[in-house]
Design a protein around this motif. Structure first.
Motif, PDB file in Angstrom:
ATOM      1  N   CYS A  63       1.014  -1.255   0.060  1.00  0.00           N
ATOM      2  CA  CYS A  63      -0.100   0.129  -0.010  1.00  0.00           C
ATOM      3  C   CYS A  63       0.857   1.351   0.116  1.00  0.00           C
ATOM      4  N   ASP A  65       0.481   3.620   1.738  1.00  0.00           N
ATOM      5  CA  ASP A  65       0.646   4.022   3.334  1.00  0.00           C
ATOM      6  C   ASP A  65       1.990   4.352   3.631  1.00  0.00           C
ATOM      7  N   ALA A  88      -4.214   0.726  -1.303  1.00  0.00           N
ATOM      8  CA  ALA A  88      -4.766  -0.592  -0.640  1.00  0.00           C
ATOM      9  C   ALA A  88      -4.145  -1.860  -1.245  1.00  0.00           C
ATOM     10  N   HIS A 124      -2.295  -4.358   5.199  1.00  0.00           N
ATOM     11  CA  HIS A 124      -1.799  -3.647   6.647  1.00  0.00           C
ATOM     12  C   HIS A 124      -2.870  -3.317   7.323  1.00  0.00           C
ATOM     13  N   CYS A 127      -5.812   0.352   7.036  1.00  0.00           N
ATOM     14  CA  CYS A 127      -5.486   0.980   5.750  1.00  0.00           C
ATOM     15  C   CYS A 127      -6.817   1.958   5.351  1.00  0.00           C
ATOM     16  N   GLY A 128      -6.207   2.973   4.923  1.00  0.00           N
ATOM     17  CA  GLY A 128      -7.187   4.173   4.557  1.00  0.00           C
ATOM     18  C   GLY A 128      -7.906   3.872   3.250  1.00  0.00           C
TER      19      GLY A 128
HETATM   20 ZN   LIG Z   1      -3.287   1.048   3.119  1.00  0.00          ZN
END
Ligand SMILES: [Zn+2]
Length: 230
Positions: A63, A65, A88, A124, A127-128
């Motif tokens: 991801c 992130d 994602a 993870h 995750c946004g």
């Molecule tokens: Zn994520």
């Protein structure tokens, strides 16, 4: 490369307080200088050899992130990991429709060109992208690109909300994060050159899940259809 002039940065992003930009970027530039000095002082031959070619055996699909950098959490060296990061850590299915498929292009390069031996899909916690999937209104997209990107796993969202109707939003998110990794593993096998390598036994697929707070890594076990600590 010459010295980076950090004073020029605020003009590029005038809407942020000058001090914030300088502090954040100075840390990045300072980090690069330490990396460069260490690289050139301790392992110049390694980097000279690395400049000629890359021969990574492992591809990681992670991801975007900022907390889950595959190279950092695996203490990897430059050249060890061929990394693709998207929102994602999703792998779409094989769709040769002429559209601009960045994820599929990276896969083709890794599998067909570099002949990697392992592909790791690394999801993870927190995750946004998955949060956006769960919070979005499918009838009313609110983002230019994220909603459409995440809609490729609408099936996961529907399935999880249906099968786990009585758990809270935090648990929905956790289950979606795990289930989406399994979907990406299935989608990987729809690429003909991946399927062929799987058939030959020269490529292995792995599903990993990283818990940021505990720095714990789990691996998907197909036999038990479950994620187990590594
Ligand atoms: Zn994520």
């Amino acid at each position: 490369m010459g010295e980076v002039q950090s004073q020029t940065v605020p003009h590029a992003v005038p809407w942020m307080p000058e001090e914030t930009i300088l502090n954040a970027l100075e840390k990045v530039i300072d980090g690069f200088r330490r990396f460069r000095d260490d690289a050139m002082q301790t392992r110049p031959e390694f980097f000279e050899k690395l400049a000629r070619q890359q021969t990574p055996k492992v591809m990681v699909i992670g991801c975007c992130d900022s907390r889950v950098d595959p190279a950092i959490i695996t203490s990897a060296d430059p050249g060890d990991l061929f990394i693709l990061r998207n929102v994602a850590n999703l792998v779409p299915p094989f769709e040769p429709d002429g559209a601009r498929h960045g994820t599929s292009a990276a896969l083709e390069f890794a599998v067909d060109g570099l002949k990697v031996e392992h592909i790791v899909v690394m999801g993870h916690a927190g995750c946004g992208g998955i949060r956006a999937l769960l919070q979005r209104d499918p009838t009313q997209p609110s983002t230019d690109f994220i909603d459409v990107w995440m809609s490729q796993i609408d099936g996961v969202r529907e399935q999880v909300l249906h099968d786990h109707a009585h758990v809270d939003a935090h648990e929905h998110q956790h289950i979606c994060e795990l289930e989406s990794i399994k979907v990406s593993l299935k989608n990987l096998a729809t690429f003909p050159w991946i399927a062929e390598r799987l058939e030959q036994g020269t490529l292995q697929l792995h599903g990993w899940y990283y818990d940021i707070g505990r720095a714990q890594l789990m691996a998907y076990d197909a036999a038990s259809d479950d994620f187990k600590p590594m």
